[in-house]
Design an enzyme around this catalytic site. Structure first.
Site, PDB file in Angstrom:
ATOM      1  N   SER A   1       0.817  -1.209   0.000  1.00  0.00           N
ATOM      2  CA  SER A   1       0.000   0.000   0.000  1.00  0.00           C
ATOM      3  C   SER A   1       0.854   1.264   0.000  1.00  0.00           C
ATOM      4  O   SER A   1       2.036   1.245   0.332  1.00  0.00           O
ATOM      5  CB  SER A   1      -0.918   0.007   1.221  1.00  0.00           C
ATOM      6  OG  SER A   1      -1.537  -1.240   1.385  1.00  0.00           O
TER       7      SER A   1
HETATM    8  N1  SAH Z   1      -0.630  -5.087   4.145  1.00  0.00           N
HETATM    9  C1  SAH Z   1       0.167  -5.403   2.967  1.00  0.00           C
HETATM   10  C2  SAH Z   1      -0.522  -5.102   1.656  1.00  0.00           C
HETATM   11  C3  SAH Z   1      -1.698  -5.964   1.453  1.00  0.00           C
HETATM   12  S1  SAH Z   1      -2.196  -6.296  -0.196  1.00  0.00           S
HETATM   13  C4  SAH Z   1       1.523  -4.755   3.017  1.00  0.00           C
HETATM   14  O1  SAH Z   1       1.838  -4.045   3.986  1.00  0.00           O
HETATM   15  O2  SAH Z   1       2.311  -4.980   2.079  1.00  0.00           O
HETATM   16  C5  SAH Z   1      -3.549  -7.342   0.257  1.00  0.00           C
HETATM   17  C6  SAH Z   1      -3.166  -8.724   0.687  1.00  0.00           C
HETATM   18  O3  SAH Z   1      -4.341  -9.370   1.140  1.00  0.00           O
HETATM   19  C7  SAH Z   1      -2.600  -9.576  -0.447  1.00  0.00           C
HETATM   20  O4  SAH Z   1      -1.327 -10.018  -0.110  1.00  0.00           O
HETATM   21  C8  SAH Z   1      -3.596 -10.732  -0.556  1.00  0.00           C
HETATM   22  O5  SAH Z   1      -2.978 -11.971  -0.829  1.00  0.00           O
HETATM   23  C9  SAH Z   1      -4.218 -10.746   0.831  1.00  0.00           C
HETATM   24  N2  SAH Z   1      -5.539 -11.369   0.926  1.00  0.00           N
HETATM   25  C10 SAH Z   1      -6.603 -11.245   0.101  1.00  0.00           C
HETATM   26  N3  SAH Z   1      -7.634 -11.991   0.555  1.00  0.00           N
HETATM   27  C11 SAH Z   1      -7.201 -12.608   1.694  1.00  0.00           C
HETATM   28  C12 SAH Z   1      -7.799 -13.515   2.627  1.00  0.00           C
HETATM   29  N4  SAH Z   1      -9.047 -13.960   2.496  1.00  0.00           N
HETATM   30  N5  SAH Z   1      -7.051 -13.933   3.672  1.00  0.00           N
HETATM   31  C13 SAH Z   1      -5.771 -13.509   3.821  1.00  0.00           C
HETATM   32  N6  SAH Z   1      -5.156 -12.663   2.986  1.00  0.00           N
HETATM   33  C14 SAH Z   1      -5.868 -12.214   1.932  1.00  0.00           C
END
Ligand code: SAH
Length: 215
Positions: free
Chosen positions: A63
């Site tokens: 992000s």
């Molecule tokens: N917080 C992260 C960015 C997140 S991007 C950072 O600091 O880099 C969103 C993430 O959510 C992705 O890696 C994706 O794989 C994960 N995601 C999506 N659906 C999910 C679920 N049901 N359970 C766990 N992770 C999930």
């Protein structure tokens, strides 16, 4: 006195955060301690200090720093808190939370992202953080309830299991809305009698998906 390029980048990075409304000094200090370049790999690494989202593995994104700062600030983490993050991604947000909370759990549905993030947590010697490969829409029942929950992928509505795993007095911050359109960042507080919902700002996140990823 001349500043090193790193110190100068750091100063600009913090200045950008403040100008976008990240003013909580605990949050700014935690972000100052967490070098975003470690979490951004490959040819985007030299853009790590710019205030923009960047691609990471598995088609996901790290992000935008100001959004990370505003979400962390909205979460109002206290030093004794047990926090759950859903969507580890690069691990950047989780590492920041580890400086603010007593204990952090973070989950992602992609094994590859989890492996890379864990390697960085180990290298940084972060000991109050545990990372699991799991579908975070079910939360983490074994460690529940949580003082704070931060979701970094967008669901259409706040997932029921996450609401259920929030302590009374607890706070959850998450983006809600259809993927591929503007979503709202919301803050949910669990009261004795129910939940209080507050809209914070429009955001854009990757979707919260069901089940585990196949990589
Ligand atoms: N917080 C992260 C960015 C997140 S991007 C950072 O600091 O880099 C969103 C993430 O959510 C992705 O890696 C994706 O794989 C994960 N995601 C999506 N659906 C999910 C679920 N049901 N359970 C766990 N992770 C999930």
């Amino acid at each position: 006195m001349m500043m090193t390029p790193r110190a100068q980048q750091q100063m600009q990075f913090l200045f950008a955060l403040r100008s976008k409304g990240v003013t909580d000094t605990r949050v700014l200090t935690a972000m100052e301690k967490t070098d975003r370049a470690l979490f951004v790999r490959g040819h985007f690494a030299d853009r790590a200090y710019e205030d923009m989202p960047l691609p990471i593995a598995c088609g996901q994104t790290i992000s935008q720093p100001s959004v990370v700062g505003l979400m962390t600030q909205a979460l109002q983490v206290a030093p004794r808190d047990k926090v759950l993050e859903v969507g580890t991604g690069s691990g950047y947000q989780a590492a920041i939370l580890s400086h603010l909370a007593r204990r952090v759990y973070t989950v992602d549905r992609h094994k590859t992202l989890m492996r890379d993030a864990r390697a960085i947590f180990e290298r940084l010697d972060i000991t109050n953080l545990t990372a699991f490969t799991a579908d975070g829409s079910f939360g983490l029942p074994a460690q529940a309830p949580f003082d704070r929950i931060l979701v970094t992928a967008a669901a259409e509505d706040p997932p029921g299991p996450l609401l259920a795993q929030l302590k009374v007095g607890g706070i959850m911050v998450l983006p809600v809305g259809q993927s591929d359109s503007v979503q709202q960042l919301i803050r949910v507080r669990r009261l004795e009698t129910g939940f209080d919902y507050e809209e914070l700002r429009p955001v854009r996140f990757v979707p919260l998906l069901e089940g585990l990823g196949n990589d």
